[in-house]
Write a protein that holds these residues in place. Structure first.
Motif, PDB file in Angstrom:
ATOM      1  N   GLN A 261      29.262  52.245  33.185  1.00 20.91           N
ATOM      2  CA  GLN A 261      29.223  50.697  33.641  1.00 20.91           C
ATOM      3  C   GLN A 261      28.966  50.593  35.251  1.00 20.91           C
ATOM      4  OE1 GLN A 261      31.845  48.048  31.514  1.00 20.91           O
ATOM      5  NE2 GLN A 261      30.140  45.993  32.153  1.00 20.91           N
TER       6      GLN A 261
ATOM      7  N   ASP B 238      29.925  41.556  39.330  1.00 21.93           N
ATOM      8  CA  ASP B 238      30.131  42.274  38.717  1.00 21.93           C
ATOM      9  C   ASP B 238      30.295  43.884  38.618  1.00 21.93           C
ATOM     10  OD1 ASP B 238      28.588  40.305  36.452  1.00 21.93           O
ATOM     11  OD2 ASP B 238      26.284  40.910  36.180  1.00 21.93           O
ATOM     12  N   THR B 239      30.397  43.668  39.817  1.00 19.28           N
ATOM     13  CA  THR B 239      31.147  45.929  40.726  1.00 19.28           C
ATOM     14  C   THR B 239      32.554  45.202  40.844  1.00 19.28           C
ATOM     15  OG1 THR B 239      28.327  47.025  40.635  1.00 19.28           O
ATOM     16  CG2 THR B 239      30.864  47.233  41.663  1.00 19.28           C
TER      17      THR B 239
ATOM     18  N   ARG C  22      33.296  37.886  33.793  1.00 13.53           N
ATOM     19  CA  ARG C  22      31.736  38.728  33.711  1.00 13.53           C
ATOM     20  C   ARG C  22      32.538  40.628  33.751  1.00 13.53           C
ATOM     21  NH1 ARG C  22      29.652  35.852  38.578  1.00 13.53           N
ATOM     22  NH2 ARG C  22      27.609  37.735  38.182  1.00 13.53           N
ATOM     23  N   GLY C  23      31.288  41.683  33.384  1.00 12.56           N
ATOM     24  CA  GLY C  23      31.740  43.177  33.567  1.00 12.56           C
ATOM     25  C   GLY C  23      31.520  43.211  31.515  1.00 12.56           C
TER      26      GLY C  23
ATOM     27  N   THR D 259      34.052  43.698  37.641  1.00  8.27           N
ATOM     28  CA  THR D 259      34.618  45.318  37.069  1.00  8.27           C
ATOM     29  C   THR D 259      35.661  46.453  37.748  1.00  8.27           C
ATOM     30  OG1 THR D 259      32.416  45.619  35.819  1.00  8.27           O
ATOM     31  CG2 THR D 259      33.607  47.407  35.864  1.00  8.27           C
TER      32      THR D 259
ATOM     33  N   SER E 258      25.504  52.468  36.009  1.00 10.44           N
ATOM     34  CA  SER E 258      24.530  50.817  35.465  1.00 10.44           C
ATOM     35  C   SER E 258      24.125  50.008  36.811  1.00 10.44           C
ATOM     36  CB  SER E 258      24.906  50.442  33.823  1.00 10.44           C
ATOM     37  OG  SER E 258      25.290  49.660  34.168  1.00 10.44           O
ATOM     38  N   TYR E 259      25.209  49.514  36.779  1.00  6.94           N
ATOM     39  CA  TYR E 259      25.643  48.463  38.042  1.00  6.94           C
ATOM     40  C   TYR E 259      24.503  48.922  39.592  1.00  6.94           C
ATOM     41  CZ  TYR E 259      28.312  45.105  35.262  1.00  6.94           C
ATOM     42  OH  TYR E 259      28.808  44.319  33.981  1.00  6.94           O
TER      43      TYR E 259
ATOM     44  N   LYS F 175      21.707  42.878  42.222  1.00  4.78           N
ATOM     45  CA  LYS F 175      22.018  42.314  41.719  1.00  4.78           C
ATOM     46  C   LYS F 175      23.093  41.974  41.097  1.00  4.78           C
ATOM     47  CE  LYS F 175      19.891  41.270  36.983  1.00  4.78           C
ATOM     48  NZ  LYS F 175      19.047  41.115  35.782  1.00  4.78           N
ATOM     49  N   HIS F 176      23.413  42.935  41.040  1.00 10.66           N
ATOM     50  CA  HIS F 176      25.004  43.437  40.265  1.00 10.66           C
ATOM     51  C   HIS F 176      25.989  43.517  40.687  1.00 10.66           C
ATOM     52  CE1 HIS F 176      23.492  43.313  36.454  1.00 10.66           C
ATOM     53  NE2 HIS F 176      21.922  44.481  36.865  1.00 10.66           N
ATOM     54  N   GLN F 177      26.290  42.799  42.375  1.00 10.24           N
ATOM     55  CA  GLN F 177      27.721  42.887  43.057  1.00 10.24           C
ATOM     56  C   GLN F 177      28.801  42.824  42.562  1.00 10.24           C
ATOM     57  OE1 GLN F 177      27.019  41.374  47.547  1.00 10.24           O
ATOM     58  NE2 GLN F 177      28.402  42.703  48.285  1.00 10.24           N
TER      59      GLN F 177
END
Length: 280
Positions: free
Chosen positions: A135, A149-150, A237-238, A153, A138-139, A145-147
């Motif tokens: 995961q 979410d990273t 999220r995540g 997670t 992928s981020y 965009k996925h800061q």
């Protein structure tokens, strides 16, 4: 640590004693260079050195915990047992508080982890958990965009690792607690005072256990992965949400909430954030 005019000064080094109360036991090697040691810190008697130069180098880090190290060299079975039990109780209370906060607050990005170098270790282990590594990769393809979410997670996973390791530690020290209870009973019955040295350069050495006792490492990655899924679900999220059990708070946790709320309101007044109490 001596204080003169408000300043902290390096304690002198003294000739090394026999360590840990074990007759005839040699002093450990120098904590800095591993050369044979002939001196020890006179402030805590928990660390050994081959020279004043090595002590000066170690003092940069040791100065913040010399007093605590001294205290840990003078523990009794009853005091050490109380410390272990308090640590477990506080871990459970803080975990309940944070989980309840995430379950009821709009701000969910708060985690419970171990600190210092242990946090670094847990973050490294978290990156290798089942499902987490893929995961995060992928981020990484679109980091901007996925800061968030990273971060969610990774720290959810780190919390899972920390929880699994802490629970493994509390499980592993059950036999140690039983041994301490026996020593404490013996001291009370015989009017003696057993001195236990722990922390410092030699870890924990106490009568009846022989070799040094080290922190257990029997945590299971699968337990950590499950905890990471649960935490990420609460953060929202995540890792995808798949539902979960309702959270019930113990009376002790509710009392801790009430005390925390009172302290926050005394400082912030009406601006103090709402704190969850009871069963969400």
């Amino acid at each position: 640590v001596e204080r003169i005019g408000g300043q902290r000064f390096l304690p002198c080094v003294s000739e090394a004693r026999m360590s840990s109360g074990l007759d005839g036991a040699p002093a450990p090697p120098c904590v800095m260079c591993l050369a044979p040691a002939s001196k020890q810190c006179s402030g805590c008697h928990a660390f050994w050195y081959c020279s004043k130069e090595c002590q000066r180098k170690h003092w940069k880090a040791h100065k913040v915990d010399c007093g605590r190290a001294k205290e840990l060299q003078e523990m009794t079975p009853k005091k050490l047992l109380t410390e272990i039990e308090n640590r477990e109780r506080e871990f459970n209370v803080v975990t309940d508080i944070v989980r309840a906060h995430r379950a009821t607050s709009s701000c969910k990005t708060i985690w419970v982890t171990r600190g210092g170098e242990m946090l670094r270790e847990d973050l490294d282990d978290a990156r290798e958990l089942p499902g987490i590594k893929d995961q995060l990769e992928s981020y990484g393809s679109k980091p901007e965009k996925h800061q968030q979410d990273t971060i969610n997670t990774l720290f959810s996973a780190a919390e899972g690792v920390s929880r699994a390791k802490s629970q493994a530690y509390f499980e592993e020290v059950k036999s140690l607690k039983e041994h301490l209870e026996g020593l404490a009973r013996k001291d009370e019955e015989e009017g003696t005072s057993t001195v236990i040295k722990c922390g410092g350069q030699q870890g924990l050495v106490l009568p009846g256990l022989g070799d040094e006792t080290t922190a257990p490492a029997g945590w299971r990655p699968q337990v950590a992965a499950e905890a990471a899924v649960e935490t990420s679900r609460q953060v929202g999220r995540g890792i995808p949400d798949d539902g979960g059990p309702d959270l019930e708070l113990s009376q002790e946790t509710q009392d801790a909430f009430a005390a925390m709320r009172a302290r926050m309101q005394s400082v912030l007044g009406d601006q103090a954030p709402a704190m969850p109490v009871g069963t969400p």
